[in-house]
Design a protein around this motif. Structure first.
Motif, PDB file in Angstrom:
ATOM      1  N   GLY A 259      10.418  35.275  43.350  1.00 42.17           N
ATOM      2  CA  GLY A 259      11.112  34.141  42.788  1.00 42.17           C
ATOM      3  C   GLY A 259      10.635  32.826  43.351  1.00 42.17           C
ATOM      4  O   GLY A 259      10.613  31.810  42.648  1.00 42.17           O
ATOM      5  N   TYR A 260      10.243  32.827  44.626  1.00 46.13           N
ATOM      6  CA  TYR A 260       9.767  31.598  45.254  1.00 46.13           C
ATOM      7  C   TYR A 260       8.269  31.382  45.069  1.00 46.13           C
ATOM      8  O   TYR A 260       7.738  30.343  45.465  1.00 46.13           O
ATOM      9  CB  TYR A 260      10.096  31.600  46.748  1.00 46.13           C
ATOM     10  CG  TYR A 260       9.473  32.741  47.528  1.00 46.13           C
ATOM     11  CD1 TYR A 260       8.163  32.668  47.975  1.00 46.13           C
ATOM     12  CD2 TYR A 260      10.201  33.885  47.812  1.00 46.13           C
ATOM     13  CE1 TYR A 260       7.590  33.710  48.685  1.00 46.13           C
ATOM     14  CE2 TYR A 260       9.644  34.932  48.506  1.00 46.13           C
ATOM     15  CZ  TYR A 260       8.342  34.831  48.945  1.00 46.13           C
ATOM     16  OH  TYR A 260       7.771  35.871  49.647  1.00 46.13           O
ATOM     17  N   ASP A 261       7.578  32.340  44.460  1.00 51.28           N
ATOM     18  CA  ASP A 261       6.139  32.221  44.249  1.00 51.28           C
ATOM     19  C   ASP A 261       5.741  33.035  43.019  1.00 51.28           C
ATOM     20  O   ASP A 261       5.110  34.086  43.117  1.00 51.28           O
ATOM     21  CB  ASP A 261       5.383  32.700  45.488  1.00 51.28           C
ATOM     22  CG  ASP A 261       3.968  32.134  45.560  1.00 51.28           C
ATOM     23  OD1 ASP A 261       3.652  31.230  44.761  1.00 51.28           O
ATOM     24  OD2 ASP A 261       3.185  32.592  46.416  1.00 51.28           O
ATOM     25  N   LEU A 262       6.124  32.529  41.864  1.00 47.67           N
ATOM     26  CA  LEU A 262       5.871  33.232  40.619  1.00 47.67           C
ATOM     27  C   LEU A 262       4.392  33.106  40.212  1.00 47.67           C
ATOM     28  O   LEU A 262       3.681  32.223  40.697  1.00 47.67           O
ATOM     29  CB  LEU A 262       6.756  32.672  39.513  1.00 47.67           C
ATOM     30  CG  LEU A 262       8.237  33.024  39.625  1.00 47.67           C
ATOM     31  CD1 LEU A 262       9.060  32.188  38.658  1.00 47.67           C
ATOM     32  CD2 LEU A 262       8.467  34.512  39.375  1.00 47.67           C
ATOM     33  N   PRO A 263       3.931  33.995  39.337  1.00 42.19           N
ATOM     34  CA  PRO A 263       2.554  33.865  38.853  1.00 42.19           C
ATOM     35  C   PRO A 263       2.343  32.522  38.152  1.00 42.19           C
ATOM     36  O   PRO A 263       3.254  31.965  37.532  1.00 42.19           O
ATOM     37  CB  PRO A 263       2.419  35.021  37.861  1.00 42.19           C
ATOM     38  CG  PRO A 263       3.484  36.000  38.248  1.00 42.19           C
ATOM     39  CD  PRO A 263       4.614  35.179  38.771  1.00 42.19           C
ATOM     40  N   THR A 288       5.639  43.201  44.946  1.00 45.09           N
ATOM     41  CA  THR A 288       6.864  42.423  44.913  1.00 45.09           C
ATOM     42  C   THR A 288       7.985  43.227  45.549  1.00 45.09           C
ATOM     43  O   THR A 288       7.816  44.410  45.879  1.00 45.09           O
ATOM     44  CB  THR A 288       7.229  42.048  43.462  1.00 45.09           C
ATOM     45  OG1 THR A 288       8.350  41.158  43.471  1.00 45.09           O
ATOM     46  CG2 THR A 288       7.598  43.289  42.646  1.00 45.09           C
ATOM     47  N   HIS A 289       9.110  42.582  45.745  1.00 45.37           N
ATOM     48  CA  HIS A 289      10.379  43.236  46.083  1.00 45.37           C
ATOM     49  C   HIS A 289      11.319  42.900  44.931  1.00 45.37           C
ATOM     50  O   HIS A 289      12.032  41.887  44.961  1.00 45.37           O
ATOM     51  CB  HIS A 289      10.928  42.746  47.416  1.00 45.37           C
ATOM     52  CG  HIS A 289      10.103  43.146  48.605  1.00 45.37           C
ATOM     53  ND1 HIS A 289       8.940  42.498  48.960  1.00 45.37           N
ATOM     54  CD2 HIS A 289      10.274  44.145  49.507  1.00 45.37           C
ATOM     55  CE1 HIS A 289       8.429  43.066  50.042  1.00 45.37           C
ATOM     56  NE2 HIS A 289       9.216  44.067  50.393  1.00 45.37           N
ATOM     57  N   ARG A 294      17.247  37.404  43.793  1.00 44.70           N
ATOM     58  CA  ARG A 294      16.388  36.222  43.937  1.00 44.70           C
ATOM     59  C   ARG A 294      14.998  36.454  43.344  1.00 44.70           C
ATOM     60  O   ARG A 294      14.295  35.485  42.992  1.00 44.70           O
ATOM     61  CB  ARG A 294      16.279  35.831  45.413  1.00 44.70           C
ATOM     62  CG  ARG A 294      15.564  36.855  46.281  1.00 44.70           C
ATOM     63  CD  ARG A 294      15.464  36.388  47.723  1.00 44.70           C
ATOM     64  NE  ARG A 294      14.735  37.325  48.552  1.00 44.70           N
ATOM     65  CZ  ARG A 294      15.260  38.363  49.179  1.00 44.70           C
ATOM     66  NH1 ARG A 294      16.571  38.593  49.045  1.00 44.70           N
ATOM     67  NH2 ARG A 294      14.527  39.168  49.916  1.00 44.70           N
ATOM     68  N   ASN A 295      14.594  37.710  43.240  1.00 41.36           N
ATOM     69  CA  ASN A 295      13.322  38.046  42.595  1.00 41.36           C
ATOM     70  C   ASN A 295      13.537  38.670  41.212  1.00 41.36           C
ATOM     71  O   ASN A 295      12.783  38.397  40.276  1.00 41.36           O
ATOM     72  CB  ASN A 295      12.515  39.017  43.462  1.00 41.36           C
ATOM     73  CG  ASN A 295      12.059  38.383  44.764  1.00 41.36           C
ATOM     74  OD1 ASN A 295      11.824  37.165  44.831  1.00 41.36           O
ATOM     75  ND2 ASN A 295      11.915  39.190  45.805  1.00 41.36           N
ATOM     76  N   LEU A 296      14.543  39.528  41.122  1.00 40.26           N
ATOM     77  CA  LEU A 296      14.808  40.236  39.867  1.00 40.26           C
ATOM     78  C   LEU A 296      14.970  39.276  38.698  1.00 40.26           C
ATOM     79  O   LEU A 296      14.327  39.443  37.647  1.00 40.26           O
ATOM     80  CB  LEU A 296      16.044  41.109  40.039  1.00 40.26           C
ATOM     81  CG  LEU A 296      16.543  41.953  38.866  1.00 40.26           C
ATOM     82  CD1 LEU A 296      17.315  43.167  39.399  1.00 40.26           C
ATOM     83  CD2 LEU A 296      17.454  41.166  37.929  1.00 40.26           C
ATOM     84  N   GLU A 297      15.813  38.283  38.855  1.00 41.85           N
ATOM     85  CA  GLU A 297      16.110  37.390  37.736  1.00 41.85           C
ATOM     86  C   GLU A 297      14.880  36.611  37.281  1.00 41.85           C
ATOM     87  O   GLU A 297      14.564  36.596  36.081  1.00 41.85           O
ATOM     88  CB  GLU A 297      17.263  36.458  38.102  1.00 41.85           C
ATOM     89  CG  GLU A 297      18.613  37.158  38.170  1.00 41.85           C
ATOM     90  CD  GLU A 297      19.038  37.746  36.817  1.00 41.85           C
ATOM     91  OE1 GLU A 297      18.525  37.266  35.764  1.00 41.85           O
ATOM     92  OE2 GLU A 297      19.873  38.651  36.799  1.00 41.85           O
ATOM     93  N   PRO A 298      14.157  35.918  38.168  1.00 37.79           N
ATOM     94  CA  PRO A 298      12.982  35.173  37.671  1.00 37.79           C
ATOM     95  C   PRO A 298      11.867  36.069  37.159  1.00 37.79           C
ATOM     96  O   PRO A 298      11.160  35.692  36.214  1.00 37.79           O
ATOM     97  CB  PRO A 298      12.532  34.355  38.892  1.00 37.79           C
ATOM     98  CG  PRO A 298      13.182  34.990  40.066  1.00 37.79           C
ATOM     99  CD  PRO A 298      14.441  35.613  39.583  1.00 37.79           C
ATOM    100  N   GLY A 303       8.897  35.536  34.427  1.00 38.25           N
ATOM    101  CA  GLY A 303       7.805  35.703  35.376  1.00 38.25           C
ATOM    102  C   GLY A 303       6.803  36.776  34.997  1.00 38.25           C
ATOM    103  O   GLY A 303       5.579  36.549  34.993  1.00 38.25           O
ATOM    104  N   LEU A 304       7.288  37.971  34.663  1.00 36.54           N
ATOM    105  CA  LEU A 304       6.391  39.069  34.317  1.00 36.54           C
ATOM    106  C   LEU A 304       5.760  38.867  32.945  1.00 36.54           C
ATOM    107  O   LEU A 304       4.576  39.143  32.746  1.00 36.54           O
ATOM    108  CB  LEU A 304       7.132  40.399  34.385  1.00 36.54           C
ATOM    109  CG  LEU A 304       7.503  40.863  35.792  1.00 36.54           C
ATOM    110  CD1 LEU A 304       8.413  42.088  35.736  1.00 36.54           C
ATOM    111  CD2 LEU A 304       6.256  41.169  36.617  1.00 36.54           C
ATOM    112  N   ALA A 305       6.534  38.383  31.998  1.00 36.37           N
ATOM    113  CA  ALA A 305       5.984  38.126  30.667  1.00 36.37           C
ATOM    114  C   ALA A 305       4.840  37.131  30.743  1.00 36.37           C
ATOM    115  O   ALA A 305       3.786  37.304  30.098  1.00 36.37           O
ATOM    116  CB  ALA A 305       7.082  37.620  29.734  1.00 36.37           C
ATOM    117  N   ASN A 306       5.017  36.076  31.532  1.00 39.34           N
ATOM    118  CA  ASN A 306       3.952  35.096  31.715  1.00 39.34           C
ATOM    119  C   ASN A 306       2.733  35.726  32.394  1.00 39.34           C
ATOM    120  O   ASN A 306       1.589  35.449  32.015  1.00 39.34           O
ATOM    121  CB  ASN A 306       4.451  33.916  32.537  1.00 39.34           C
ATOM    122  CG  ASN A 306       5.395  33.021  31.771  1.00 39.34           C
ATOM    123  OD1 ASN A 306       5.386  32.994  30.545  1.00 39.34           O
ATOM    124  ND2 ASN A 306       6.232  32.287  32.488  1.00 39.34           N
TER     125      ASN A 306
END
Length: 356
Positions: A259-263, A288-289, A294-298, A303-306
């Motif tokens: 979440g703090y460092d998305l692709p 990832t975790h 904090r990571n799941l939502e973004p 995040g993954l689609a992008n």
């Protein structure tokens, strides 16, 4: 953001890697992308209710992301590898994850956090855990009568590699993993942890230290096309590079998506530039975790689609085929190459759910 306190030791390898690319330009024809999730839905004191809610989010949203994403050169949707920790095993929770696997868009592998273990206790934990995954959930796969599994070590402390000896305790862990059926380790890179070995941006073979000294993966033998099995355990490492954009000091990129460092398109280009190459195949192993919100939502939001869109676009711009892969499929492609075969038939014939 300043580099980690000891990160200056990585500047020389980075310089050497840049020089190597200038001397021997790499023009791969195919790129393989695998996402290895240290998936811990019950971690950090989470309640059972919270763990089930997190898995439900992945069960609901991940297949839809896969459906909307570009299909790869083999007409396969994106894949995801849940490295689920042994110490968090819950039969019902694991069965919910197995449902995602049966949709053909994910796989499960072995993750383990442990401390002050012995070879005997380590052997018992991994053996029993693999038995449950195979017999109770139809996960993993078998080879020569025993489990075959990918492995990520919790807290990065593979082969008792922390200087203080915490979060493992087992010298000779590489030999044990080979004995138990581990086909490859996916723990590295671990920068800025002192557990990081000297080898970066390379798929390589490590050998168990005959005197059972720790951190026997610190150096190894590079995997090569037609080179066969050159050690005890295959190390499939992720990309390591330096990001300079809008920074006075560079930042070390280790292929983590969070979440703090998305692709970003810039990060994707960096991964294409530095990730390990075997012959004409480029292998990008990200991590990832993905369970904490904090990571799941973004990640599940955009995040993954992008990520999949940008990887497909970058591959197209470089004239490369792209392939989505589980950890197992990436290993299959690498193994085919090291045994002098084409990478594509190996992975294409080992779709998720095969060889179980």
């Amino acid at each position: 953001m300043n580099l980690p306190r000891h990160a200056e030791i990585w500047l020389l390898p980075f310089a050497q890697e840049r020089l190597r690319r200038k001397i021997r330009p790499r023009k791969p024809k195919r790129v393989w992308l695998a996402i290895t999730d240290h998936f811990e839905p019950l971690g950090m004191g989470a309640t059972s209710e919270m763990g089930f809610r997190r898995v439900a989010q992945w069960r609901d949203r991940w297949p839809r992301i896969c459906s909307d994403a570009p299909r790869d050169a083999c007409d396969q949707p994106p894949q995801y590898s849940f490295f689920y920790p042994q110490e968090e095993y819950d039969r019902e929770l694991m069965e919910r994850i197995a449902e995602i696997v049966r949709l053909g868009v994910a796989d499960v592998e072995v993750h383990l956090h442990h401390d002050a273990d012995t070879p005997e206790s380590f052997r018992q934990k991994v053996t029993e855990y693999c038995r449950r995954l195979i017999n109770d959930h139809g996960l993993l796969r078998t080879h020569n009568g025993k489990a075959a599994f990918g492995f990520i070590h919790g807290n990065w402390a593979l082969d008792n590699s922390r200087p203080d000896g915490k979060w493992c305790g087992v010298n000779g862990e590489i030999a044990l993993l080979k004995e138990l059926g581990c086909y490859a380790d996916f723990t590295m890179p671990s920068i800025p942890s002192p557990t990081q070995g000297h080898v970066i941006n390379q798929i390589y073979w490590c050998n168990a230290d005959p005197q059972r000294r720790p951190k026997s993966f610190d150096r190894g033998i590079e995997a090569t096309v037609g080179g066969g099995d050159a050690g005890d355990l295959l190390m499939i490492t992720g990309p390591v590079g330096l990001r300079f954009r809008s920074r006075l000091m560079p930042r070390v990129d280790t292929g983590e998506i969070a979440g703090y460092d998305l692709p970003t398109p810039e990060r994707v280009r960096l991964w294409f530039d530095v990730a390990p190459v075997l012959g004409e195949d480029l292998f990008i192993k990200l991590y990832t975790h993905g369970a904490p919100e904090r990571n799941l939502e973004p990640l599940l939001d955009q995040g993954l689609a992008n990520l999949f869109r940008w990887v497909a676009e970058e591959a197209d711009s470089r004239g490369m085929q792209f392939h989505w892969a589980t950890a197992w499929q990436m290993y299959q492609a690498i193994t085919a190459l090291t045994h002098g075969q084409a990478s594509l038939p190996a992975a294409a014939s080992s779709v998720v759910g095969a060889n179980r």
